[in-house]
Each structure stands twice: as structure tokens, then as C-alpha cells.
Scaffold this active site. Structure first.
Site, short mmCIF file in Angstrom:
data_model
loop_
_atom_site.label_atom_id
_atom_site.label_comp_id
_atom_site.label_asym_id
_atom_site.label_seq_id
_atom_site.Cartn_x
_atom_site.Cartn_y
_atom_site.Cartn_z
N ASN A 1 0.80 -1.22 0.00
CA ASN A 1 0.00 0.00 0.00
C ASN A 1 0.84 1.28 0.00
O ASN A 1 0.30 2.38 -0.06
CB ASN A 1 -0.99 -0.01 1.17
N CYS B 1 -10.64 -4.84 -3.33
CA CYS B 1 -11.44 -5.88 -2.67
C CYS B 1 -12.84 -5.38 -2.35
O CYS B 1 -13.02 -4.21 -2.01
CB CYS B 1 -10.75 -6.32 -1.39
N ASP C 1 -6.74 -3.91 8.40
CA ASP C 1 -6.06 -4.98 7.67
C ASP C 1 -5.40 -6.00 8.60
O ASP C 1 -4.90 -7.02 8.14
CB ASP C 1 -4.98 -4.39 6.74
N1 EPU Z 1 -14.34 6.55 1.80
C1 EPU Z 1 -15.41 7.26 1.35
N2 EPU Z 1 -15.24 8.09 0.27
C2 EPU Z 1 -14.02 8.23 -0.33
C3 EPU Z 1 -12.90 7.50 0.15
C4 EPU Z 1 -13.10 6.66 1.24
O1 EPU Z 1 -16.52 7.15 1.87
O2 EPU Z 1 -13.92 8.97 -1.31
C5 EPU Z 1 -14.52 5.62 2.93
C6 EPU Z 1 -14.36 4.15 2.52
O3 EPU Z 1 -15.53 3.64 1.94
C7 EPU Z 1 -13.99 3.50 3.83
C8 EPU Z 1 -13.19 4.57 4.54
O4 EPU Z 1 -13.50 5.81 3.89
O5 EPU Z 1 -15.15 3.21 4.56
C9 EPU Z 1 -11.69 4.35 4.50
O6 EPU Z 1 -11.26 4.18 3.17
P1 EPU Z 1 -9.80 4.60 2.67
O7 EPU Z 1 -9.96 5.59 1.58
O8 EPU Z 1 -8.97 4.96 3.84
O9 EPU Z 1 -9.27 3.22 2.07
P2 EPU Z 1 -8.52 3.00 0.71
O10 EPU Z 1 -7.57 4.10 0.45
O11 EPU Z 1 -9.48 2.61 -0.34
C10 EPU Z 1 -6.46 1.78 1.77
C11 EPU Z 1 -5.81 0.44 1.61
C12 EPU Z 1 -6.68 -0.61 2.28
C13 EPU Z 1 -6.82 -0.27 3.75
C14 EPU Z 1 -7.45 1.12 3.88
C15 EPU Z 1 -7.55 1.59 5.31
C16 EPU Z 1 -4.66 0.66 -0.46
C17 EPU Z 1 -4.53 0.25 -1.87
N3 EPU Z 1 -5.67 0.14 0.21
O12 EPU Z 1 -7.70 1.69 1.07
O13 EPU Z 1 -5.96 -1.84 2.16
O14 EPU Z 1 -7.62 -1.23 4.37
O15 EPU Z 1 -6.65 2.08 3.16
O16 EPU Z 1 -6.30 1.63 5.90
O17 EPU Z 1 -3.86 1.42 0.06
C18 EPU Z 1 -5.68 -4.09 1.58
O18 EPU Z 1 -4.47 -3.84 1.47
O19 EPU Z 1 -6.14 -5.26 1.53
C19 EPU Z 1 -6.61 -2.99 1.77
C20 EPU Z 1 -7.91 -3.12 1.60
#
Ligand code: EPU
Length: 446
Positions: free
Chosen positions: A28, A122, A312
Site C-alpha cells: 500500500n 477488494c 487490515d
Molecule cells: N471513503 C469514502 N469516500 C471516499 C474514500 C473513502 O466514503 O472517497 C470511505 C471508505 O468507503 C472506507 C473509509 O473511507 O469506509 C476508509 O477508506 P480509505 O480511503 O482509507 O481506504 P482506501 O484508500 O481505499 C487503503 C488500503 C486498504 C486499507 C485502507 C484503510 C490501499 C490500496 N488500500 O484503502 O488496504 O484497508 O486504506 O487503511 O492502500 C488491503 O491492502 O487489503 C486494503 C484493503
């Protein structure tokens, strides 16, 4: 994220997992660093960049727009954006990940129109991208949602602004960083994510010439610059891998020394781990030994943004809690649908119950909604392999199933390992070297 049942793992469990394992570079961070490299005028070298599915997908996305991505060896990538010649990003052959939405902002400095496909990743919740789109608009861009994805446009240069994130989203904070570093003037992000991978991205951008100030809280101030250069950066070790190996060691009553991990990035995990009966020993600046120190006790855990207990870490830790003596509770407050994997464990002997109630005190966005986002785990329950294969629903659940199979007496078959291999490299040889009887077999042979 879609996957075919190409490969499966056959695991003969019931033996302690013992040995040494090196963490790979953090997925990530690496995929975000690959996007950041596009902001530089000269090439960027990225070391400790693992050869895993998600990195390959990101490389495919970058090359599809003309950037050069050279894999020098199993650790090193060189990315040269100077040949980039289009800003229409197609869906890669191998399915997509979360990177397209980040490209929408990163490419908008160089091109006046950028289009990206619908993002993947995912299926652990709705995973909206509204914060990302809103940020681009605040910087002066225009964004349209189409049936294929998103199109962003700008007439003039992007202008620094104040973004107050409704939730400290990792991805949306990264979008704001990509936008802010080359925008005109000052950008302030409040309520930003401060996960170690985000802080490392800030470090990387600074080394490219960006001016970014962090604070003791969740505020980030950026003074936009006119250009950035390439850099050379070594990815930090993967704290999600490390927590998985710790859980595997403890759940199997084994003893595993994990190298390539900065202990500070594991933060509260180390405390929860010891509280339930795990033992740790620091073996060096980036090496920790994990084992079971005493009989396991249950725990009440709430996942949260950093520095809270990472969402995670939840899945491998849940397997550990099935072996603790008593009732454990996990309240998942980051993603609304991240317990899809738990029910299948009942077939191995687990006793679990999901509920849509908030079993915890963290103000949760899922309160009064019908998401089963709290889990009750009753232990200890010895696991026994079932004759039916267990199918992986998402990446982190995948490793939880490997741990479950490792502690289950008998032979388990885990299908859908393509999910798992997007985020974990070389699983079979690395785990086999620690006395885990694991084989990778063709799904068609089942
Ligand atoms: N959210 C919104 N709107 C947005 C963006 C996010 O409502 O525009 C919500 C999401 O739906 C969620 C929360 O905010 O409920 C947190 O989402 P976040 O944006 O922090 O997650 P992400 O950037 O999509 C990354 C990691 C995830 C990890 C999360 C939280 C990557 C590629 N993915 O996802 O990792 O769980 O941050 O730390 O960096 C994994 O590696 O298996 C994985 C899922």
C-alpha cells in the site's frame, strides 16, 4: 476485484510454524509511490518493491499511458514518466485495483483531460470515491462520472485550496497530496490520514522537491512547487504482512522471527498481541520475534484509522482470537463489509456470530445501518480441516484462511488464491521454509 480459480493451496495443518521470514515492501506504499513517480521530470528508482499482483497491475496501468516501468530485479523498479503520451487509462488485462482513482489527480497536472476506468479493489464495502472527486473540484478541476469511469478536466493550472476530509481516508489523502504538491500556492488538508504508508509517501514527495509540512495531528500543509524531480526510495516493510506472520506464529503455537519491519509501524498491534498472550522480542532495528507466551485470553478490539488497530490486521487476528479462552469482540469501523470471510470458518470449528450493532465505543459511520460490522468470537475452538475447499473472498481474508488451515488438523484446500497473491509474494516457499506443509496446486486439478 475479480479472480479466477486458477490456483489453490493444499495445506496440512496442525504443526507449529517455526522459523524466519522477511517482510516484503509494503504494497500500500509501493503502488502509491509508483503513481508519485509520474510527477517527477526524471526517473525514479524504487527498491524493496515486491513482485506481487497489485504491483504488476499498477505497472500495467502506467505502461498503458506510455510511462516506462522497468523491473530491474525482484526488488527494484525504475519508472520513467517522460515518455507518457496519453491520459486515457484503460482497464488492465488482469483486473483493476485502487490506483486508477489516484491517477485521475496525479495526471491532471500534466494533461488537461484525464479519464480512468472504474476503480477495483477488494469488495469490503461500498468504497466510494466521493472525497477524491470533491478534492479535484476544490482544486479547480471538473469531474464527470461516466458509465466506464471518471473524466477530470481543467482549463487552467490547479490552485491550492483547503480540503477538510469528512473521514481520514488513506486514498483521498493521497489524492490531495498528488494534487497539492504541484498546484499553485498553498494547500491545507485537515483530518488527513496519517498511516505509515501515507507518511512515507510524504517523505518520498519531499525527496522529489515537494514542500510539505506535517503536524502532530491530522493537518498537512503543502506549498506548491513548479516541478518535481525523480528520486530513489526504498519501500518500508509491510506492516500487514508482519501482523499476519505474528498471528500465524502465535495461533499455531510456533515461533517466528520477522525481519524487514520497523516495529513502530506495528504500533498498537504489539500491545494487543501481548495483551492476549503473544510474546515479542526485538531482535534488531527491523526484526521482531513472535511466539505464544502463555494461554491466550480474549480481547475486545475496534479497528480504526492509524494509530488505531488497522482494519487490515483484523482478519489474521480474528483467527488468533478463535484460540483464546473466552468471548472476544471485534468492532470494524473502517469498512462496513469486512467480515464476509468469517462464516466459512465455522466449518472448521470456529464459533462466531456477526451483528449489525456497534459493539464498541468508537463513533462509527455504520451505526443504525444494516451492516454486519461487529463480530463475536467464542473460543477456544480447535480447528479441523473440512473436505470442502474454502474459497477466499478478498485479499486479507486470504491470509486469514491460510492461518486457519495451518492450525486445522488435517488437509485443507483453499481456492481463489489469486486474490491473496495480489498482496503477498512467494507465499508457498516462504511459508514452507517455516515448516508449514503447503503446496500450490492447479485449481483445475481439484
Ligand atoms: N471513503 C469514502 N469516500 C471516499 C474514500 C473513502 O466514503 O472517497 C470511505 C471508505 O468507503 C472506507 C473509509 O473511507 O469506509 C476508509 O477508506 P480509505 O480511503 O482509507 O481506504 P482506501 O484508500 O481505499 C487503503 C488500503 C486498504 C486499507 C485502507 C484503510 C490501499 C490500496 N488500500 O484503502 O488496504 O484497508 O486504506 O487503511 O492502500 C488491503 O491492502 O487489503 C486494503 C484493503
Amino acid at each position: 476485484m475479480t479472480t479466477e480459480n486458477t490456483y489453490a493451496y493444499r495445506i496440512e495443518g496442525g504443526y507449529p510454524v517455526v522459523g524466519k521470514i522477511a517482510c516484503l515492501g509494503a504494497k500500500n506504499f509501493v503502488i502509491k509511490a509508483m503513481v508519485a513517480a509520474l510527477l517527477g521530470d526524471t526517473p525514479t528508482t524504487l527498491t524493496n518493491a515486491p513482485a506481487i499482483g497489485d504491483v504488476d497491475i499498477t505497472a500495467e496501468l502506467l505502461t498503458s499511458i506510455g510511462a516506462k516501468v522497468e523491473r530491474v530485479d525482484s526488488q527494484q523498479l525504475v519508472i520513467d514518466a517522460s515518455s507518457m503520451d496519453t491520459s486515457t487509462v484503460p482497464t488492465p488485462h488482469s483486473g483493476s485495483n485502487r490506483v486508477p482513482i489516484l491517477l485521475l489527480s496525479a495526471l491532471l497536472h500534466r494533461f488537461t483531460t484525464v479519464s480512468v476506468p472504474v476503480v477495483g479493489g477488494c469488495k469490503i464495502g461500498a468504497r466510494a470515491v466521493d472525497f477524491h472527486l470533491q478534492a479535484i473540484r476544490r482544486f479547480g478541476g471538473v469531474v464527470d462520472e461516466t458509465s466506464e469511469g471518471y473524466v477530470a478536466r481543467r482549463v487552467k493550472s490547479l490552485k491550492g485550496t483547503h480540503i477538510d476530509l469528512p473521514y481520514p481516508s488513506v486514498g483521498a489523502t493521497e489524492t490531495c497530496l498528488y494534487l497539492g504538491v504541484l498546484a499553485e500556492g498553498r494547500t491545507v488538508i485537515t483530518n488527513a490520514a496519517i498511516e505509515p504508508e501515507v507518511m512515507e509517501l510524504i517523505m518520498m514527495l519531499r525527496s522529489m522537491g515537494a514542500i510539505i509540512f506535517t503536524s502532530s495531528g491530522r493537518d498537512i500543509r503543502i506549498e506548491g512547487v513548479k516541478q518535481l524531480k525523480g528520486t530513489h526510495i526504498q519501500a518500508l516493510g509491510d506492516r500487514i504482512e508482519a501482523a499476519s506472520w505474528a498471528s500465524l506464529a502465535c495461533a499455531s503455537n510456533g515461533d517466528v522471527t520477522v525481519s524487514g519491519i520497523r516495529p513502530d509501524t506495528l504500533g498498537n498491534f504489539l500491545s494487543y498481541f501481548q495483551e492476549i498472550g503473544g510474546g515479542i522480542e526485538l531482535m534488531g532495528a527491523e526484526s521482531i520475534r513472535f511466539f505464544r507466551a502463555r494461554d491466550l485470553r480474549p480481547a475486545i478490539i475496534e479497528t480504526d484509522v492509524y494509530p488505531g488497530f488497522s482494519t487490515d490486521w483484523q482478519q489474521p487476528f480474528a483467527i488468533l482470537l478463535t484460540q483464546a479462552d473466552g468471548i472476544s469482540i471485534i468492532h470494524e469501523t473502517v469498512f462496513e463489509n469486512r467480515f464476509g470471510y468469517l462464516k466459512a470458518l465455522d466449518a472448521l470449528g470456529a464459533r462466531t456470530q456477526l451483528t449489525s450493532h456497534c459493539l464498541g465505543g468508537i463513533p462509527c459511520r455504520f451505526r443504525d445501518k444494516n451492516y454486519e460490522h461487529s463480530a463475536i468470537i467464542i473460543g477456544p475452538t480447535p480447528f479441523t480441516a473440512t473436505s470442502e475447499p474454502i474459497t477466499i473472498p478478498d485479499l486479507r481474508a486470504g491470509l486469514a484462511y491460510v492461518i486457519a488451515a495451518a492450525i486445522a488438523r488435517g488437509t485443507s484446500i483453499i481456492t481463489g488464491v489469486d486474490f491473496l497473491e495480489r498482496g503477498y509474494g512467494n507465499i508457498v516457499p516462504r511459508l514452507a521454509s517455516m515448516n508449514l506443509k503447503i503446496e500450490r496446486i492447479a485449481g483445475s486439478s481439484l
